[in-house]
Design an enzyme around this catalytic site. Structure first.
Site, mmCIF file in Angstrom:
data_model
loop_
_atom_site.group_PDB
_atom_site.id
_atom_site.type_symbol
_atom_site.label_atom_id
_atom_site.label_comp_id
_atom_site.label_asym_id
_atom_site.label_seq_id
_atom_site.Cartn_x
_atom_site.Cartn_y
_atom_site.Cartn_z
ATOM 1 N N CYS A 73 0.857 -1.189 0.000
ATOM 2 C CA CYS A 73 0.000 0.000 0.000
ATOM 3 C C CYS A 73 0.891 1.235 0.000
ATOM 4 C CB CYS A 73 -0.901 -0.014 1.234
ATOM 5 S SG CYS A 73 -1.952 1.442 1.387
ATOM 6 N N VAL A 114 0.622 9.189 -0.254
ATOM 7 C CA VAL A 114 1.170 10.505 0.090
ATOM 8 C C VAL A 114 0.010 11.304 0.659
ATOM 9 C CG1 VAL A 114 2.223 12.624 -0.761
ATOM 10 C CG2 VAL A 114 2.938 10.415 -1.694
ATOM 11 N N GLU A 135 1.830 -4.963 -5.137
ATOM 12 C CA GLU A 135 0.750 -5.941 -5.041
ATOM 13 C C GLU A 135 -0.264 -5.697 -6.155
ATOM 14 O OE1 GLU A 135 -2.906 -6.468 -1.967
ATOM 15 O OE2 GLU A 135 -0.898 -6.492 -1.081
#
Length: 681
Positions: A538, A541, A572
């Protein structure tokens, strides 16, 4: 073969649970995380380690080389006399699911000695001298730890072995098998018609089958529930075998599947498919995997395949880098148009899946395509910055309520409060206000630093970070179970905008007001042990600091660390639409710099680009196609070549800095990394 359980998983997936650790009595403790795998065909559980994407290795006792596994069948269970197996799952849900399945299997196979005991506390379980026997919970039935059911225990198995009362004969090759019509008729419509029809075979009470005699022997053993090594234990009879032996077993299972399909033995066919799928991670040879795919996609293979084709394509996806390194495997893979078409279809499926759980860097403001889920926090005050959340988070209702107008979040430790005065009091006393973030500094340059924190060691910090991040992510699901993740915090030394120390409403950026550690402006996480070798799970910002290229820094850091660890990986997948855009930008710029930095006469292959960038080959090919820099003309064995002029034109039109990189490789701090990925200074 014991009854299988298939309802708990998709047909094309094996059943496993991630373990934080395990121990066998007080004699053996695991060196790190592992997985608990169910052998669905035999109702056995084994503990495995992952050594590379898609590759499983059996855990073994260091002094005896025996596999670490246990059975539910017969009278065996986890707790045995003077021997106990302690399993520490990564989540409570995994533990509950495992215990539920264990109970179901024990009941199904008639295990009257099955019992479950819970440790008094987690602290007690973690003690080296903890013993269920001392707690008075020892099972009093003498049981064998490594028993394998070679002895045939069912009545039909004993009758089959003796040939007693047989009334029909099956001939295959040079062998003659005495069988029983009543059993065959009850198991198969095909044999029911042969045994009780108006055929020559019915009158002669004999039939000759064209299959290999060994396959027919195994098929009959399955019908009579006679133990055999082909469908027997993965953990003792397959996982530790040589590759040539594994090839033989897989080929026999494939032939057995075809025979079961032909003779309408659906229940056995289902178990055989599960047996093949559960064995796939233990096949290490690249050519064997490609051969398996070729067999499954042969036009003569049964159309209803019980998930075998999809499971094999998934394995091809995981092992693609190794296949590309193997000249014979790569040639066979690339020459098989049917397999390539299926592989491409699977790639499109995972890319276009609406259940995307990949990487997200949200835009500055929500777009009309985003889910219409109302945030449960209307405004969040992050230090002194007022931000409007985009998505709901899972802050405890007992602390903040079901819906809160304004939530105050500490910019240093991410603790939260719905009361202003309590928040201001915390800011004055926050221990991280004048110190760096927790964890280990792994990267520092003039403007930014990167800190690695272990979710297990800094659990509260990681949980609060995830809760705050969820306000701006629509798919992040890991909030409280953070122990299996590492988090990399991007710290800006002089952020713009800045956050004042305790005086809300100001926008000061001097060093004292920002804090000695700078300001955490974003982060990425990754699993300590990723089955697919992902280098990022994951990424986010925080909204005040978006549109400054910080996402590229985080992506660059993840790949730089992959290179230092010698692991080929990526984010991922499947990626979200936003994640795909962000990564395509990073991959494109990185490939452009790499290609244009090489001498003009030098020939670059996909593998060369992979070795220089640590971007996986499928992402390289897709990115070059998206950049439209390939000329489709044959050159040697290549079907397309990279046009450097097009690459240079692309870089100029997209204003790519060909000399600069998102991160400085020299700014990384070298350190030792433990086996399970946690911090060590």
């Amino acid at each position: 073969m014991a009854p299988s359980i298939t309802s708990i998983a998709e047909e094309d997936q094996s059943v496993s649970w991630s373990l934080q650790s395990f121990a066998v009595s007080n004699d053996f403790r695991s060196p790190g995380p592992a997985n608990l795998l169910l052998d669905r065909a035999n109702s056995e559980f084994g503990i495995i380690y992952q050594t590379a994407p898609g590759i499983a290795t059996m855990a073994q006792f260091p002094d005896t080389d025996e596999p670490v596994y246990f059975q539910v069948s017969r009278a065996l269970c986890v707790m045995m006399q003077h021997l106990q197996l302690n399993l520490v799952f990564t989540t409570a849900d995994y533990a509950a699911e495992f215990l539920q399945l264990l109970g179901r299997l024990a009941t199904k196979v008639g295990n009257s000695y099955f019992e479950i005991y819970e440790a008094p506390s987690n602290a007690a379980l973690s003690r080296a001298d903890f013993s269920m026997e001392k707690q008075g919970f020892t099972n009093q039935i003498t049981q064998t730890w490594m028993a394998i059911p070679y002895a045939d225990t069912t009545e039909w198995a004993r009758i089959y072995q003796t040939g007693k009362c047989s009334d029909f004969t099956i001939i295959a090759g040079s062998r003659v098998f005495p069988v029983h019509r009543v059993l065959l008729s009850s198991r198969s419509q095909y044999f029911d018609a042969v045994c009780d029809g108006r055929f020559t075979e019915t009158e002669q009470r004999s039939i000759k089958l064209p299959e290999n005699e060994n396959i027919i022997a195994i098929m009959l053993q399955e019908i009579y529930e006679v133990y055999n090594t082909t469908t027997g234990s993965i953990f003792t009879g397959f996982a530790l075998g040589r590759e040539i032996e594994k090839d033989r077993v897989i080929n026999d299972l494939l032939a057995l599947f075809i025979a079961c399909d032909k003779y309408n033995l659906e229940s056995i066919k289902q178990r055989v498919a599960a047996a093949i799928i559960d064995r796939l991670p233990f096949i290490h040879d690249s050519l064997s995997i490609v051969d398996l795919a070729g067999c499954l996609y042969d036009e003569n293979y049964p159309k209803i395949d019980r998930g075998l084709r999809k499971a094999t394509i998934k394995l091809l996806q995981a092992r693609l880098p190794a296949i590309m390194e193997d000249e014979d495997a790569w040639k066979e893979f690339s020459d098989n148009k049917v397999v390539l078409k299926a592989f491409h279809a699977y790639q499109c499926e995972i890319t276009d899946s609406e259940f995307s759980t990949g990487v997200h860097t949200p835009p500055a403001t929500p777009t009309k395509n985003m889910p219409s889920v109302d945030p449960n926090v209307l405004e969040v005050v992050f230090g002194s910055l007022l931000i409007k959340p985009w998505y709901p988070s899972f802050y405890p209702e007992e602390l903040v309520g079901r819906r809160v107008e304004r939530l105050y979040v500490c910019q240093w430790c991410f603790k939260y409060s719905k009361e202003l005065m309590g928040f201001l009091g915390h800011l004055k006393a926050c221990p991280l206000g004048k110190t760096p973030p927790p964890g280990v500094n792994v990267y520092t340059n003039d403007n930014y630093s990167l800190y690695e924190i272990d979710g297990e060691k800094h659990k509260l910090y990681a949980q609060n970070l995830c809760l705050f991040a969820k306000l701006f992510l629509d798919t992040k699901s890991v909030f409280y179970d953070v122990t299996t993740f590492l988090y990399y915090l991007l710290v800006a030394h002089s952020p713009t905008p800045g956050i004042s120390h305790t005086n809300l409403g100001k926008d000061r950026t001097d060093r004292e007001e920002i804090g000695a550690q700078g300001q955490v402006v974003g982060f990425f996480s990754k699993e300590k042990m990723s089955w697919d070798n992902n280098n990022l799970a994951c990424i986010l910002v925080f909204p005040p600091w978006q549109k400054q290229g910080l996402g590229q820094i985080l992506m660059g850091a993840s790949y730089e660390m992959s290179g230092r660890e010698g692991r080929l990986g990526g984010p991922e997948k499947p990626l979200s639409d936003l994640g795909r855009l962000a990564y395509t930008h990073y991959w494109s710029a990185t490939l452009a710099r790499t290609i244009l930095s090489c001498p003009s006469k030098k020939i670059l292959t996909v593998l060369d680009l992979r070795d220089k960038t640590y971007i996986v080959p499928e992402d390289i090919i897709a990115t070059l196609q998206a950049m439209d820099v390939l000329d489709h003309r044959k050159r040697g064995s290549a079907e397309a070549v990279i046009n450097k002029a097009k690459v240079r034109a692309w870089a100029e039109s997209n204003k790519v800095d060909l000399k600069g990189r998102p991160v400085d490789p020299e700014a990384f701090v070298m350190r030792e990394v433990s086996r399970n990925g946690s911090e060590e200074s």
